[in-house]
Write an enzyme that holds these catalytic residues in place. Sequence first.
Site, PDB file in Angstrom:
ATOM      1  N   GLN A  53       0.809  -1.218   0.000  1.00  0.00           N
ATOM      2  CA  GLN A  53       0.000   0.000   0.000  1.00  0.00           C
ATOM      3  C   GLN A  53       0.838   1.262   0.000  1.00  0.00           C
ATOM      4  O   GLN A  53       0.323   2.348  -0.289  1.00  0.00           O
ATOM      5  CB  GLN A  53      -0.943   0.001   1.196  1.00  0.00           C
ATOM      6  CG  GLN A  53      -0.250   0.147   2.544  1.00  0.00           C
ATOM      7  CD  GLN A  53      -1.183  -0.028   3.711  1.00  0.00           C
ATOM      8  OE1 GLN A  53      -1.620  -1.152   4.000  1.00  0.00           O
ATOM      9  NE2 GLN A  53      -1.506   1.059   4.396  1.00  0.00           N
ATOM     10  N   CYS A  78      -5.235   0.490   3.651  1.00  0.00           N
ATOM     11  CA  CYS A  78      -5.254  -0.936   3.987  1.00  0.00           C
ATOM     12  C   CYS A  78      -6.620  -1.569   3.751  1.00  0.00           C
ATOM     13  O   CYS A  78      -6.724  -2.714   3.305  1.00  0.00           O
ATOM     14  CB  CYS A  78      -4.811  -1.139   5.427  1.00  0.00           C
ATOM     15  SG  CYS A  78      -5.791  -0.233   6.651  1.00  0.00           S
ATOM     16  N   HIS A 126      -6.018  -1.446  11.555  1.00  0.00           N
ATOM     17  CA  HIS A 126      -5.409  -1.917  10.309  1.00  0.00           C
ATOM     18  C   HIS A 126      -6.261  -3.016   9.682  1.00  0.00           C
ATOM     19  O   HIS A 126      -6.645  -3.974  10.358  1.00  0.00           O
ATOM     20  CB  HIS A 126      -4.005  -2.444  10.607  1.00  0.00           C
ATOM     21  CG  HIS A 126      -3.183  -2.767   9.397  1.00  0.00           C
ATOM     22  ND1 HIS A 126      -3.068  -1.918   8.310  1.00  0.00           N
ATOM     23  CD2 HIS A 126      -2.412  -3.858   9.102  1.00  0.00           C
ATOM     24  CE1 HIS A 126      -2.265  -2.461   7.417  1.00  0.00           C
ATOM     25  NE2 HIS A 126      -1.863  -3.635   7.859  1.00  0.00           N
ATOM     26  N   ASN A 162      -0.726  -9.374   4.857  1.00  0.00           N
ATOM     27  CA  ASN A 162      -0.622  -7.937   5.055  1.00  0.00           C
ATOM     28  C   ASN A 162      -0.460  -7.250   3.700  1.00  0.00           C
ATOM     29  O   ASN A 162      -0.341  -7.909   2.662  1.00  0.00           O
ATOM     30  CB  ASN A 162       0.568  -7.628   5.981  1.00  0.00           C
ATOM     31  CG  ASN A 162       0.421  -6.302   6.696  1.00  0.00           C
ATOM     32  OD1 ASN A 162      -0.453  -5.495   6.385  1.00  0.00           O
ATOM     33  ND2 ASN A 162       1.292  -6.051   7.660  1.00  0.00           N
TER      34      ASN A 162
END
Length: 327
Positions: A127, A133, A272, A294
Amino acid sequence: MLPLLLLSLVALSNCYEVSVDHFQQWAFDHGKTYENESVRAIRTLVWLDNAQFVKDKNAENNGATFKLNQYADLTHEEYKALLSPISDDAITRAPEDMIAMALPPWVNIPDSKDWREENAVTPVKNQGACGSCYSFSTTGALEGACAIKTGKLQSFSEQQIMDCSWQYGNNGCNGGMFDRAFYYIQQQGGIDSEAAYAYTAKESHTCKYDPKSKAGQVTGFYYVKQEDENALQAVLALKGPVAIAINAGLRSFQFYSSGVYDDPTCDATLNHGVLAVGYGTDKDSGKDYFLVKNSWGPDWGLGGYIKMRRNSNNQCGIATYPSIPDC
């Protein structure tokens, strides 16, 4: 000021087993450049302090390892500023057409699952310096749902979500929620491919969605029972990758490298958006974990992934706000 900084730098270097030379090698390896020597000296001090923290964490030997990654020249406060806190109001409020998902009690749940092995997870993305996110959680869950349905894995556009879902309550590079993004895609009628609507790590209020480049769609989306790790495990096993929100704000999370991340101080302060893609039990530590993708690139963690403690009182809020779309 610079001479004082340099003196401090020398003094601190003498306290640590790492040195300025180690910092210089790290900066080269990560492509770091600084505007002047004063800034570089400050970043070196920060890096040395983080190096000591990583050394101390690894000495605890609790089943996880930590490393000096791309965030090693950031203070913990600077790192936390990159995250996107999620309000309690956002967690408790959802569109009217979102319903609770329930699974039959007689369904057999396997001991482990990894949707990467079934070609339902795209490569790890990055990102960048943008609080987007939530858009990566959205695309990841939808990429998985569509791959499972059609047998074809495609990468979807995070940039479209950032540029086009403002009126649904998302805020470009300043955070948002994947359920709002699912609702936007459902109402819009589709999402473009990554190739057709490329990610720039910059927000825009100009929506460039082109239905001719439509690569996927949302036909519905659902809650998983909140704060129920067994429910999250069941949905992961039987349905596919799940968009989740976690607390990524601890300093230990900043420098995670491998093993099962297990920090009992990690509460459900959600900040997140990530993607749960599987679960299992770690053969080295014996700890149960959720496997989480992630959006910080493949150099962070386990090739961009983290094993987060499972069956430990909803650690890091991992089961607080899961959601999954239908394609």
